[in-house]
Design a protein around this motif. Structure first.
Motif: not given
Ligand code: FA5
Ligand code: MG
Length: 387
Positions: A70-77, A127-129
């Motif tokens: 799970i990734f949910d805090s990557l930078d929107p810029v 590989e799976r996210f």
């Protein structure tokens, strides 16, 4: 717990608008209205409908028995490279136009889709996210379009053992393995829709994305019309090759979280996700899926504006100006008439603007004032000639 990553993942919801994104860089076209939305992170606010649906979707994938990171805090810029080049979106493609995209500078922008993270994550060996975030697009104004919204990206690379070795692109597209990958993708997403909604009317529509082939979109019948809720496909060989993964195959999808949540919670208008009115937010306090009870539909009123447009006319520039003048008080902006004067060759457009607040009754005076502002600005800003 829906998944093992929940702990650190829900801590960073900020008030929004705390970051300076507007500058005098000649490519910068971020507006104050958009700047205020960046950092709201609705998908990380506990018991916000977007948070609830995100967890439900992550729960569905956890139950498939294949673990997705799970990734949910990557930078929107992000960079243009990540958002476009890595995804095989060529220079000059419409998605890159400043009429469609918010640029900070020539090489950086507010991501227009969560696919902007696909390649970087695959390169890092994931590989799976599932990757969720706020995305930004200059777009039309109506109940299902907003210039900021949320997507969840899903990527699954297939096991090497099940996949044929090196094939040309054409051989791959004609292969059984490609067909199986597409079928698995469709089955997975149909299963998701069943898990979220139970039986609903849905249909697959052939689509085109430069980064998948074949590509599909899924539509669900909602409020009397077909609503597009996601795009997906088998990852394009070239995208994989750019990540050094030419020996791999897989699928990817991008879900429109607001659209899915509108269906799940019966939320009639996309603007509601952004409201801080407790008559909205309190309805979801349990963290469960509940049907939204509209607190009241306030009266609407509409105003038309007509003008001759220059050759360079971009409708999204007008939409942006409407947002700037009227914010969330504009429910719908739609062209209702178009003609070209046969003598002068000048093209005239008429737009109808529907005003309605989600939270209160509007006064005539405030609507007149907004319309006045819009009429004042549209000439000098967009080079139109009012009629
Ligand atoms: C994409 O953004 C692709 N990146 C999806 C994808 C990912 C395809 C991976 C293949 C592989 P699209 O532009 O169709 O595709 O947007 C995806 C979804 O976002 C739409 O189906 C819709 O549900 C939602 N969406 C698009 N524009 C808006 C908007 N202005 N407001 C709200 N939701 C929107
Ligand atoms: Mg689409």
């Amino acid at each position: 717990l829906w998944h093992g990553f929940a702990a650190g993942a829900t801590t960073s919801a900020s008030a929004g608008g705390t970051r300076t994104l507007i500058s005098d860089d000649p490519s910068n076209n971020v507006t104050p209205y958009i700047e205020k939305l960046v950092g709201r992170n609705l998908h990380l606010i506990p018991n916000h409908p977007l948070f609830i649906i995100k967890r439900k979707i992550e729960g569905y994938f956890a139950e498939l028995g294949i673990s997705f990171e799970i990734f949910d805090s990557l930078d929107p810029v992000v960079t243009c490279t990540a958002c476009f080049d890595d995804l095989n979106i060529p220079p000059g493609h419409p998605a890159r136009k400043p009429s469609d995209t918010y640029y900070l500078s020539e090489g950086t922008l507010l991501r227009t889709h969560t696919s902007a993270h696909q390649s970087e994550l695959m390169r890092r060996g994931h590989e799976r996210f599932l990757c969720t975030g706020d995305v930004y697009r200059r777009d039309e104004i109506d109940a299902s379009h907003y210039p900021a919204f949320h997507q969840m990206e899903g990527v699954r690379l297939m096991d090497v053992a099940d996949m044929p070795a090196q094939l040309s692109r054409d051989e791959w597209l004609a292969s059984d393995a490609c067909a199986r990958t597409a079928a698995e993708l469709k089955g997975t997403l149909e299963g998701l829709v069943d898990a979220l909604f139970g039986p609903v009317e849905k249909r697959w529509v052939e689509a085109y994305f430069p980064f998948t082939e074949p590509s599909l979109e899924l539509e669900i019948f909602f409020q009397g019309d077909w609503l597009e809720v996601l795009g997906c496909g088998v990852i394009h060989s070239e995208v994989l090759a750019k990540c050094g993964l030419e020996h791999r195959h897989g699928w990817a999808f991008g879900l429109g979280l607001e659209r899915l949540a509108m269906i799940l919670f019966s939320i009639p208008d996309i603007r509601l996700f952004w409201t801080e009115d407790t008559r909205f937010t309190s309805q979801f306090a349990s963290g469960e899926v509940v049907k939204f009870q509209p607190y009241s539909k306030y009266p609407e009123c509409y105003k038309d504006v007509a003008f001759f447009v220059p050759e360079t006319w971009e409708e999204n520039d007008f939409m942006e100006l409407c947002r700037e003048c009227g914010g969330d008080l504009m429910e719908n902006v739609k062209m209702i008439d178009e003609f070209t004067n046969p003598k002068s060759g000048k093209r005239s457009l008429c737009y109808r603007i529907v005003y309605r607040s989600m939270d209160r009754s509007l006064t005539n005076e405030e609507v007149d004032e907004i319309q006045f502002q819009l009429r004042e600005k549209v000439g000098p800003k967009l080079g139109v000639e009012l009629r």
